[in-house]
Write a protein that holds these residues in place. Structure first.
Motif, PDB file in Angstrom:
ATOM      1  N   LYS A 214       0.734  -1.369   0.037  1.00  0.00           N
ATOM      2  CA  LYS A 214      -0.386   0.024   0.528  1.00  0.00           C
ATOM      3  C   LYS A 214       0.751   0.861  -0.326  1.00  0.00           C
ATOM      4  N   ARG A 215       1.967   1.216   0.927  1.00  0.00           N
ATOM      5  CA  ARG A 215       2.669   1.824   0.974  1.00  0.00           C
ATOM      6  C   ARG A 215       3.501   2.841  -0.537  1.00  0.00           C
ATOM      7  N   LEU A 216       3.890   1.519  -1.077  1.00  0.00           N
ATOM      8  CA  LEU A 216       4.640   1.461  -2.439  1.00  0.00           C
ATOM      9  C   LEU A 216       3.622   1.830  -3.620  1.00  0.00           C
ATOM     10  N   GLU A 217       2.485   1.532  -3.550  1.00  0.00           N
ATOM     11  CA  GLU A 217       1.204   2.232  -3.916  1.00  0.00           C
ATOM     12  C   GLU A 217       1.054   3.608  -3.807  1.00  0.00           C
ATOM     13  N   SER A 218       1.068   4.352  -3.265  1.00  0.00           N
ATOM     14  CA  SER A 218       0.822   5.502  -2.701  1.00  0.00           C
ATOM     15  C   SER A 218       2.206   6.549  -3.320  1.00  0.00           C
ATOM     16  N   LEU A 219       3.400   5.878  -3.150  1.00  0.00           N
ATOM     17  CA  LEU A 219       4.530   7.152  -3.493  1.00  0.00           C
ATOM     18  C   LEU A 219       4.728   6.943  -4.873  1.00  0.00           C
ATOM     19  N   LYS A 220       3.834   5.306  -5.959  1.00  0.00           N
ATOM     20  CA  LYS A 220       4.164   5.509  -7.567  1.00  0.00           C
ATOM     21  C   LYS A 220       3.541   6.918  -7.770  1.00  0.00           C
ATOM     22  N   LYS A 221       2.310   7.180  -6.891  1.00  0.00           N
ATOM     23  CA  LYS A 221       1.745   8.484  -7.275  1.00  0.00           C
ATOM     24  C   LYS A 221       1.739   9.387  -6.975  1.00  0.00           C
TER      25      LYS A 221
ATOM     26  N   MET B 277      12.611   8.860   2.126  1.00  0.00           N
ATOM     27  CA  MET B 277      12.593   7.570   2.281  1.00  0.00           C
ATOM     28  C   MET B 277      12.709   6.649   2.943  1.00  0.00           C
ATOM     29  N   LYS B 278      13.640   7.468   3.835  1.00  0.00           N
ATOM     30  CA  LYS B 278      14.151   6.052   5.210  1.00  0.00           C
ATOM     31  C   LYS B 278      12.799   6.340   5.828  1.00  0.00           C
ATOM     32  N   HIS B 279      12.224   7.666   6.996  1.00  0.00           N
ATOM     33  CA  HIS B 279      11.479   7.743   7.513  1.00  0.00           C
ATOM     34  C   HIS B 279       9.658   8.328   6.709  1.00  0.00           C
TER      35      HIS B 279
ATOM     36  N   GLY C 100       8.472   5.657   6.713  1.00  0.00           N
ATOM     37  CA  GLY C 100       8.806   5.716   5.393  1.00  0.00           C
ATOM     38  C   GLY C 100       9.568   4.098   5.139  1.00  0.00           C
ATOM     39  N   PHE C 101      10.011   3.951   3.893  1.00  0.00           N
ATOM     40  CA  PHE C 101      10.988   2.158   3.598  1.00  0.00           C
ATOM     41  C   PHE C 101      12.247   1.718   4.552  1.00  0.00           C
ATOM     42  N   GLY C 102      12.390   2.106   5.549  1.00  0.00           N
ATOM     43  CA  GLY C 102      13.439   1.472   6.643  1.00  0.00           C
ATOM     44  C   GLY C 102      14.899   2.269   5.915  1.00  0.00           C
ATOM     45  N   THR C 103      15.749   1.903   6.468  1.00  0.00           N
ATOM     46  CA  THR C 103      17.387   2.677   6.585  1.00  0.00           C
ATOM     47  C   THR C 103      18.253   1.819   6.026  1.00  0.00           C
ATOM     48  N   ASP C 104      17.811   0.305   5.231  1.00  0.00           N
ATOM     49  CA  ASP C 104      18.417  -0.673   4.852  1.00  0.00           C
ATOM     50  C   ASP C 104      18.354   0.020   3.174  1.00  0.00           C
ATOM     51  N   LEU C 105      17.712   0.626   2.574  1.00  0.00           N
ATOM     52  CA  LEU C 105      17.688   0.296   1.503  1.00  0.00           C
ATOM     53  C   LEU C 105      18.979  -0.372   0.398  1.00  0.00           C
TER      54      LEU C 105
END
Length: 341
Positions: free
Chosen positions: A228-235, A246-248, A296-301
């Motif tokens: 769901k988070r990624l779908e929102s980012l794609k917008k 991106m991290k937080h 966000g998507f974390g710190t290990d990206l």
């Protein structure tokens, strides 16, 4: 680095006095540590110099000069950009500068290098990775922007004339029009001879393609709503994505102050913060998407990015979604790094 030897250094008394240093410099070219810039019209002078000083190695070095001269002849506009021209009075010092490894200073030597290596593999810049592995390029940890800038300046001071140091730092920008203190730090370092690149995007992690984020481990704490988070980012528009944390994410922070303005959806657990420094960048984003992106998507990206690139699941085309001009910026960054190796 691209190095030119003036033909006068090869002739007569200058050629005799500088022979030992010139031959050491040519050995750098033969070892591919540096690139020889030479005009086809100067090859005969090289031939005469080699015949006089190293008849046994003359044929090998002459072929090297001929190959370099042909590359120069076909280079656009003579390929003079970024060329170091050695001189008789500085030759010994120049040789020491060229003999030392080049220096790349980043904020975090682990995460930032993982990003740079992943991008290098995608963009066909593996020669930068090879230089690090061959110890022709050292990567140094700055421990943040201030530390990176100071360390880059200190490293540049270790070189006599040819400052073979590159500084790469985040912009920390909240908006496409932002000019941050990091730009000023980079300019200060540049005045000391450092080649500086401030990322156009907010941070290194903003250059990670969506395809990588889709492969984030689903069992990571706080990542259950990843899809769901990624779908929102794609917008997001490219500009919005470039300056998103991106991290937080839009995580609510507990500290209080005049600039701490939270936004609430009216639902439990749906409190988020859009920092005022973003200006109007996210005004058109729906509250539903802002809520989805409160984490966000974390710190290990960076490690995940490199892992996916090494597996072959990510290609250069995946960078196209980051917006026009992104690959040009990254290529320019790698050209800057190549320019000091």
């Amino acid at each position: 680095m691209r190095v030119e030897i003036p033909v006068d250094l090869l002739k007569d008394r200058q050629g005799d006095e500088n022979a030992e240093l010139i031959l050491k410099l040519i050995a750098f070219f033969r070892e591919a540590r540096h690139e020889w810039v030479i005009s086809p019209r100067d090859v005969d002078a090289v031939h005469a110099f080699l015949e006089r000083h190293v008849p046994v190695l003359a044929q090998i070095y002459l072929l090297l000069a001929q190959k370099a001269s042909m590359a120069q002849a076909w280079a656009p506009h003579g390929g003079t950009t970024g060329v170091v021209r050695v001189a008789g009075e500085t030759l010994a010092a120049d040789l020491r500068d060229l003999e030392r490894p080049a220096v790349l200073v980043v904020e975090n030597a682990i995460y930032d290098w993982q990003m740079i290596e992943a991008l290098a593999r995608l963009l066909g810049c593996e020669d930068v990775i090879d230089a690090k592995e061959d110890r022709r390029l050292g990567v140094y940890n700055g421990g943040g922007k201030d530390g990176a800038t100071r360390h880059a300046v200190d490293q540049a001071a270790q070189f006599s004339r040819i400052k073979r140091v590159v500084l790469v730092i985040d912009s920390d920008s909240f908006h496409p029009t932002d000019r941050t203190g990091n730009h000023e730090k980079a300019e200060a370092a540049a005045r000391e001879g450092v080649s500086s690149h401030v990322l156009s995007f907010r941070e290194m992690e903003n250059y990670i393609p969506n395809r990588v984020l889709a492969r984030q481990p689903k069992k990571t704490v706080g990542m259950s709503s990843m899809a769901k988070r990624l779908e929102s980012l794609k917008k997001f528009s490219p500009e919005q994505r470039a300056h998103f944390d991106m991290k937080h994410g839009f995580k609510w922070k507990t500290q209080k102050g005049p600039d701490q303005k939270g936004r609430h959806s009216g639902k439990v657990g749906a409190t988020y913060l859009v920092p005022p420094r973003h200006g109007d960048l996210y005004d058109e984003v729906t509250e539903q998407d802002l809520v989805a992106l409160q984490e966000g998507f974390g710190t290990d990206l960076p490690g995940l990015f490199l892992q996916e690139v090494m597996r072959g699941g990510i290609s250069e085309r995946d960078l196209d979604g980051l917006g026009p001009g992104t690959k040009r910026e990254l290529q320019a960054m790698f050209e800057m790094i190549r320019g000091v190796i």
